[in-house]
Design an enzyme around this catalytic site. Structure first.
Site, PDB file in Angstrom:
ATOM      1  N   ASP A 181       3.966  16.595 -25.519  1.00 23.94           N
ATOM      2  CA  ASP A 181       2.640  16.725 -24.900  1.00 23.94           C
ATOM      3  C   ASP A 181       2.052  15.333 -24.616  1.00 23.94           C
ATOM      4  OD1 ASP A 181       2.057  16.026 -27.489  1.00 23.94           O
ATOM      5  OD2 ASP A 181       0.654  17.673 -27.864  1.00 23.94           O
ATOM      6  N   SER A 182       2.778  14.287 -24.972  1.00 24.80           N
ATOM      7  CA  SER A 182       2.410  12.935 -24.531  1.00 24.80           C
ATOM      8  C   SER A 182       2.365  12.879 -23.004  1.00 24.80           C
ATOM      9  CB  SER A 182       3.410  11.901 -25.071  1.00 24.80           C
ATOM     10  OG  SER A 182       4.743  12.293 -24.824  1.00 24.80           O
ATOM     11  N   ASP A 228       7.182  20.707 -26.699  1.00 26.19           N
ATOM     12  CA  ASP A 228       5.984  20.768 -27.541  1.00 26.19           C
ATOM     13  C   ASP A 228       5.138  21.982 -27.211  1.00 26.19           C
ATOM     14  OD1 ASP A 228       5.812  18.690 -29.378  1.00 26.19           O
ATOM     15  OD2 ASP A 228       4.849  17.304 -27.979  1.00 26.19           O
ATOM     16  N   LYS A 238       8.447  22.438 -30.562  1.00 20.17           N
ATOM     17  CA  LYS A 238       7.936  21.568 -31.636  1.00 20.17           C
ATOM     18  C   LYS A 238       6.474  21.891 -31.860  1.00 20.17           C
ATOM     19  CE  LYS A 238       7.224  16.896 -31.125  1.00 20.17           C
ATOM     20  NZ  LYS A 238       5.771  16.730 -31.343  1.00 20.17           N
ATOM     21  N   GLU A 244       3.027  20.549 -34.300  1.00 20.78           N
ATOM     22  CA  GLU A 244       2.480  19.594 -35.259  1.00 20.78           C
ATOM     23  C   GLU A 244       1.906  20.352 -36.445  1.00 20.78           C
ATOM     24  OE1 GLU A 244      -0.377  16.940 -33.487  1.00 20.78           O
ATOM     25  OE2 GLU A 244       1.034  16.291 -31.940  1.00 20.78           O
ATOM     26  N   GLU A 250       5.891  10.722 -37.823  1.00 17.51           N
ATOM     27  CA  GLU A 250       5.228   9.754 -36.926  1.00 17.51           C
ATOM     28  C   GLU A 250       4.339   8.802 -37.701  1.00 17.51           C
ATOM     29  OE1 GLU A 250       3.500  11.250 -33.299  1.00 17.51           O
ATOM     30  OE2 GLU A 250       2.553   9.318 -32.851  1.00 17.51           O
TER      31      GLU A 250
END
Ligand code: KIV
Length: 279
Positions: free
Chosen positions: A49-50, A88, A118, A120, A187
């Protein structure tokens, strides 16, 4: 052809088997042409999602939608032949409940053809990780700095400098691994903590700003290749100057157009053959 270049498609199981072995090479990709170039050099491509910052010029990842992830994820999954493609789940698409997470993950898997999603989150997301994995959705975890929670946890600073914070990140990684995550992104955490976690969890750890003590590494491709130059975090090593190369190409093109050197006869239709071939 270098010995490190891939010849078959990496599956989630291939990634799992690499725990403690040769480092797992990962990069982000958001578009088909970039996925095509990177595919043979990496084990895993993450449609992160960057892309909110890198592709859409956003300040962070919170404005990224599931539809954006699916559009970019489908382009990458359609193109990659060898790398394991992971996408993501964006902010707001999975936190409310395991069922909401499953609905989002099912759309991502069905509409893109990727191998895994993925999410978080640590201990608080373990139930969701279990819910998804038990229903056939491979999940990559992401602990330590979690950009989607940046407002709740106070900025982009390195995690694990204090004992209590390190204990929290360890507990998060253990919970996500025990819940069935096939790999975990660590991270922005201090090196000793990354090594401890890597030694104690079953899932391979993929570090970003987390030292060589992890089972693999990931960087945002645009940082790694010098395309995204707004800021460069300390943990990034630049291997290229794509922004410079593109600026040089644009400058040369602009000058040619302004001086009427482009297009030349060889780029035009209906001109006499001799002129087009430069005779
Ligand atoms: O969104 C992303 O690109 C990521 C990587 C930085 C791990 O989550």
């Amino acid at each position: 052809m270098s010995a490190s270049i891939h010849t078959h498609r990496s599956s989630v199981r291939d990634i799992v088997k690499r725990k403690g072995g040769a480092p797992i090479v990962c990069l982000t990709a958001y578009t088909a042409p970039v996925a095509k170039i990177l595919d043979r050099h990496v084990d895993l491509l993450l449609v992160g999602d960057s892309l909110g910052m890198v592709i859409y010029g956003m300040d962070g990842t919170l404005g990224v939608t599931l539809d954006m992830m699916i559009a970019h994820g489908a382009a990458v999954a359609r193109t990659a032949r060898r790398a394991c493609v992971v996408i993501d789940l964006p902010f707001g698409s999975y936190e409310a409940s395991p069922e909401a997470a499953f609905a989002s993950a099912a759309r991502v898997l069905a509409e893109t053809g990727c191998a895994a999603v993925k999410i978080e989150g640590g201990a608080g997301m373990a139930e969701t990780v279990r819910f998804l994995t038990e229903r056939g959705v491979p999940v990559m975890g992401h602990v330590g700095l979690q950009p989607q929670s940046v407002h709740a946890v106070g900025g982009f600073r390195v995690r694990g400098r204090t004992e209590s914070e390190a204990a929290g990140v360890r507990a998060d990684a253990r919970a996500v691994s025990e819940a069935g995550a096939f790999a975990i992104v660590l991270e922005n955490i201090v090196e000793p903590l990354a090594r401890t976690i890597t030694n104690e969890v079953a899932a391979p750890t993929i570090g970003i700003g987390a030292s060589p003590g992890c089972d693999g590494q990931i960087l945002v491709t645009d940082d790694m290749a010098g395309m995204f130059t707004e800021f460069t975090p300390r943990f990034v090593k630049r291997y290229g100057d794509l922004a410079g190369a593109l600026a040089d190409a644009a400058r040369a093109y602009a000058e040619d157009v302004r001086k009427r050197r482009f297009p030349g006869p060889e780029h035009c239709f209906g001109v006499p053959k001799a002129a087009a071939s430069g005779e």
